[in-house]
Write a protein that holds these residues in place. Structure first.
Motif, PDB file in Angstrom:
ATOM      1  N   GLY A 292      -4.436   1.889   7.492  1.00 54.34           N
ATOM      2  CA  GLY A 292      -3.770   3.103   7.057  1.00 54.34           C
ATOM      3  C   GLY A 292      -4.766   4.237   6.910  1.00 54.34           C
ATOM      4  N   GLU A 293      -4.306   5.370   6.351  1.00 50.65           N
ATOM      5  CA  GLU A 293      -5.202   6.505   6.187  1.00 50.65           C
ATOM      6  C   GLU A 293      -6.268   6.229   5.121  1.00 50.65           C
ATOM      7  OE1 GLU A 293      -2.908   9.934   5.373  1.00 50.65           O
ATOM      8  OE2 GLU A 293      -1.961  10.005   7.373  1.00 50.65           O
ATOM      9  N   SER A 294      -5.871   5.554   4.015  1.00 48.04           N
ATOM     10  CA  SER A 294      -6.816   5.301   2.933  1.00 48.04           C
ATOM     11  C   SER A 294      -6.910   3.833   2.555  1.00 48.04           C
ATOM     12  CB  SER A 294      -6.415   6.111   1.681  1.00 48.04           C
ATOM     13  OG  SER A 294      -5.102   5.742   1.258  1.00 48.04           O
ATOM     14  N   ASP A 295      -6.130   3.007   3.155  1.00 48.25           N
ATOM     15  CA  ASP A 295      -6.127   1.591   2.792  1.00 48.25           C
ATOM     16  C   ASP A 295      -5.832   0.757   4.036  1.00 48.25           C
ATOM     17  OD1 ASP A 295      -6.306  -0.684   1.320  1.00 48.25           O
ATOM     18  OD2 ASP A 295      -4.483  -0.351   0.127  1.00 48.25           O
TER      19      ASP A 295
ATOM     20  N   SER B 110      -4.150  -6.364   0.342  1.00 50.51           N
ATOM     21  CA  SER B 110      -4.653  -4.994   0.437  1.00 50.51           C
ATOM     22  C   SER B 110      -5.593  -4.750  -0.732  1.00 50.51           C
ATOM     23  CB  SER B 110      -3.495  -3.993   0.433  1.00 50.51           C
ATOM     24  OG  SER B 110      -2.858  -3.970  -0.858  1.00 50.51           O
ATOM     25  N   SER B 111      -6.155  -3.545  -0.791  1.00 52.83           N
ATOM     26  CA  SER B 111      -7.047  -3.228  -1.900  1.00 52.83           C
ATOM     27  C   SER B 111      -6.296  -3.115  -3.214  1.00 52.83           C
ATOM     28  CB  SER B 111      -7.800  -1.918  -1.600  1.00 52.83           C
ATOM     29  OG  SER B 111      -6.874  -0.851  -1.438  1.00 52.83           O
TER      30      SER B 111
ATOM     31  N   THR C 183       0.846  -1.198   0.000  1.00 52.60           N
ATOM     32  CA  THR C 183       0.000   0.000   0.000  1.00 52.60           C
ATOM     33  C   THR C 183       0.873   1.236   0.000  1.00 52.60           C
ATOM     34  OG1 THR C 183      -1.742   1.189   1.169  1.00 52.60           O
ATOM     35  CG2 THR C 183      -0.168  -0.034   2.514  1.00 52.60           C
ATOM     36  N   ASP C 184       0.283   2.292  -0.420  1.00 51.89           N
ATOM     37  CA  ASP C 184       1.000   3.572  -0.411  1.00 51.89           C
ATOM     38  C   ASP C 184       0.971   4.221   0.971  1.00 51.89           C
ATOM     39  OD1 ASP C 184       1.541   3.285  -3.103  1.00 51.89           O
ATOM     40  OD2 ASP C 184      -0.298   4.335  -3.717  1.00 51.89           O
TER      41      ASP C 184
END
Length: 344
Positions: free
Chosen positions: A228-231, A272-273, A189-190
């Motif tokens: 995470g913040e978005s994932d 993850s996504s 993930t980022d």
């Protein structure tokens, strides 16, 4: 006539011979001899009655003090039987008592083979004195008695002396709540993932040997999620490895032990996504545990810390290459479990 003259001449010659042997004793000048030669006078002795009158003299009865001396030659205190109706003389007074029944006492002779013996009170001090013949020392008799308790029963042993060859096996089932800095998941993930929460179900088995350390195996199944913040990243893993346990303190129904394990992952996947990956891990785990013993099994509470080395396996989807560098992560866990022992 001649015979008479001969006898007279012979007597005269003998008398001359004795006359030559007689020693004349002169009066002695020694004072003691002169005193002994004097007549004894009792006048001085009679005059003593006028000077010393003993009719009115008062005499105090002397009572010797009982003195107890302890020395290397003092007889030892022994267990004895005091015969019925024995006379006991108090050491602090003139009181004399007797025991109506036979009793057991601690006593010792005043002197080895002596006529009298001391009897001790409950404060371990000499209190009475009695004739040694009133005591029957039974110290040696007590030593001959068996040391096996008479109020306990023991199962009868077989004449074949069968030996129980069963091996105790401890089975542990644990729930672990973990907190891990799974930085390895950042490749999926980022987002920057720092801390992840996970839960594990652990199965442990220990063989109780004669050694102070118990040896066994551990099986772990773990699931977790890192936000995470978005994932987010979720993962599952299954690992196996050897473990040892040492019970270092026992008190009442509680036992405290320390454990160490090395676990190798057989299956470890994370998703993850955006992507998914398979990992390989090797972890070292050390912890402390307290165990409460009940008749239905044992309940445990503990804490352990693990250090995990991870690396990715294969290529990541959508990426031509990736870094296979191993990373080390730390994990803290609180555990609660149940233990039961079987005889194998």
């Amino acid at each position: 006539m001649k015979t008479i003259i001969s006898i007279f001449i012979m007597a005269l010659s003998i008398s001359n011979t004795f006359a030559n042997d007689i020693v004349i004793v002169e009066p002695s000048t020694d004072v003691l001899d002169q005193f002994l030669d004097e007549d004894i006078s009792f006048q001085n002795l009679d005059s003593l009655s006028d000077v010393l009158n003993i009719d009115n003299q008062k005499y105090k009865k002397y009572k010797p003090k009982e003195f107890i001396r302890q020395s290397p030659t003092t007889p030892k205190k022994l267990y004895a039987v005091l015969k019925k109706e024995s006379h006991l003389h108090s050491l602090k007074s003139e009181k004399v008592i007797s025991n109506p029944e036979k009793i057991y006492v601690n006593a010792r002779e005043v002197y080895y083979g002596g006529k009298w013996s001391y009897i001790y009170n409950k404060d371990n001090k000499e209190k009475y004195k009695t004739l040694t013949k009133n005591l029957v020392f039974i110290e040696e008799v007590i030593k001959l008695r068996p040391t096996i308790p008479g109020n306990e029963t023991y199962p009868m042993q077989s004449k074949y002396n069968i030996v129980d060859s069963n091996i105790p096996f401890e089975f542990h089932i644990l729930y672990r709540n973990e907190s891990t800095n799974y930085s390895s998941f950042n490749i999926l993930t980022d987002d920057s993932l720092e801390t992840a929460a996970s839960n594990s179900l652990s199965l442990k088995g220990y063989f109780n040997s004669l050694l102070p350390i118990d040896i066994g195996f551990v099986f772990d199944f773990q699931t977790g999620k890192a936000e995470g913040e978005s994932d987010s990243v979720t993962w599952k893993s299954f690992s196996i490895g050897p473990t040892i346990k040492y019970d270092f303190y026992k008190t009442g129904n509680f036992t405290f032990n320390t454990q160490f394990a090395v676990k190798k992952s057989l299956f470890f996947s994370a998703t993850s996504s955006e992507s998914e990956a398979n990992f390989s891990s090797l972890s070292w785990q050390a912890g402390l545990e307290s165990v409460y013993h009940t008749k239905y099994g044992n309940i445990s509470l503990g804490f352990d810390r693990s250090f995990i080395r991870t690396s990715t396996k294969g290529e990541l989807p959508g990426q031509s290459s990736f870094s296979n560098e191993k990373e080390t992560m730390a994990q803290n866990a609180f555990t609660i479990g149940y233990q039961y022992t079987w005889m194998l």
